[in-house]
Scaffold this motif. Structure first.
Motif, PDB file in Angstrom:
ATOM      1  N   THR A  47       5.011  -1.487   5.440  1.00 49.35           N
ATOM      2  CA  THR A  47       6.176  -1.837   6.243  1.00 49.35           C
ATOM      3  C   THR A  47       7.441  -2.037   5.412  1.00 49.35           C
ATOM      4  OG1 THR A  47       5.590  -4.181   6.227  1.00 49.35           O
ATOM      5  CG2 THR A  47       4.789  -2.845   8.089  1.00 49.35           C
ATOM      6  N   ALA A  48       7.335  -1.971   4.090  1.00 50.20           N
ATOM      7  CA  ALA A  48       8.516  -2.068   3.231  1.00 50.20           C
ATOM      8  C   ALA A  48       9.412  -0.869   3.509  1.00 50.20           C
ATOM      9  CB  ALA A  48       8.088  -2.088   1.760  1.00 50.20           C
ATOM     10  N   ARG A  49      10.696  -1.030   3.277  1.00 51.25           N
ATOM     11  CA  ARG A  49      11.636   0.077   3.447  1.00 51.25           C
ATOM     12  C   ARG A  49      12.304   0.352   2.128  1.00 51.25           C
ATOM     13  NH1 ARG A  49       8.823   1.792   6.645  1.00 51.25           N
ATOM     14  NH2 ARG A  49       8.877   1.277   8.816  1.00 51.25           N
ATOM     15  N   PRO A  50      12.000   1.470   1.489  1.00 53.39           N
ATOM     16  CA  PRO A  50      11.058   2.516   1.875  1.00 53.39           C
ATOM     17  C   PRO A  50       9.611   2.058   1.662  1.00 53.39           C
ATOM     18  CG  PRO A  50      11.935   3.010  -0.292  1.00 53.39           C
ATOM     19  CD  PRO A  50      12.660   1.768   0.204  1.00 53.39           C
ATOM     20  N   PRO A  51       8.658   2.708   2.354  1.00 46.24           N
ATOM     21  CA  PRO A  51       7.253   2.333   2.189  1.00 46.24           C
ATOM     22  C   PRO A  51       6.815   2.424   0.723  1.00 46.24           C
ATOM     23  CG  PRO A  51       7.498   3.827   4.037  1.00 46.24           C
ATOM     24  CD  PRO A  51       8.825   3.798   3.313  1.00 46.24           C
ATOM     25  N   GLN A  52       5.929   1.531   0.333  1.00 47.71           N
ATOM     26  CA  GLN A  52       5.409   1.486  -1.026  1.00 47.71           C
ATOM     27  C   GLN A  52       3.905   1.675  -0.978  1.00 47.71           C
ATOM     28  OE1 GLN A  52       6.544  -2.336  -2.502  1.00 47.71           O
ATOM     29  NE2 GLN A  52       8.709  -1.988  -2.201  1.00 47.71           N
ATOM     30  N   GLY A  53       3.291   1.715  -2.131  1.00 46.34           N
ATOM     31  CA  GLY A  53       1.841   1.758  -2.192  1.00 46.34           C
ATOM     32  C   GLY A  53       1.277   3.138  -1.915  1.00 46.34           C
TER      33      GLY A  53
END
Length: 86
Positions: A47-53
């Motif tokens: 859900t981070a912006r931009p997506p991570q992981g």
């Protein structure tokens, strides 16, 4: 026809498509257990912006899956091999 994943058009060549369909898949809870992290960590990365992981596939609003191939590639990309001093 090009499949749509999470509202985005996914253009995969035939080899990639067959590899993904033939690979194993992890649920978020299964992957969290394998990586020894809390499932909330995976959710925070997604859900981070931009997506991570790791790359993920939103199957539905509540179901997220991770390809074993993507997990393996992601782990390899993060691997650190210490150099030996000469």
């Amino acid at each position: 026809m090009t499949p749509s994943v999470g509202g985005r058009s996914a253009s995969l060549d035939d080899e990639s498509r067959s590899s993904l369909l033939a690979s194993d898949w992890y649920s978020a809870s299964d992957l969290a257990a394998c990586l020894h992290v809390d499932a909330s960590t995976l959710r925070r990365w997604r859900t981070a912006r931009p997506p991570q992981g790791l790359p993920f596939v939103s199957v539905s609003e509540r179901v997220v899956m991770y390809s074993a191939l993507d997990v393996e590639e992601w782990l390899r990309s993060r691997r650190t091999v210490p150099r030996r001093e000469a």
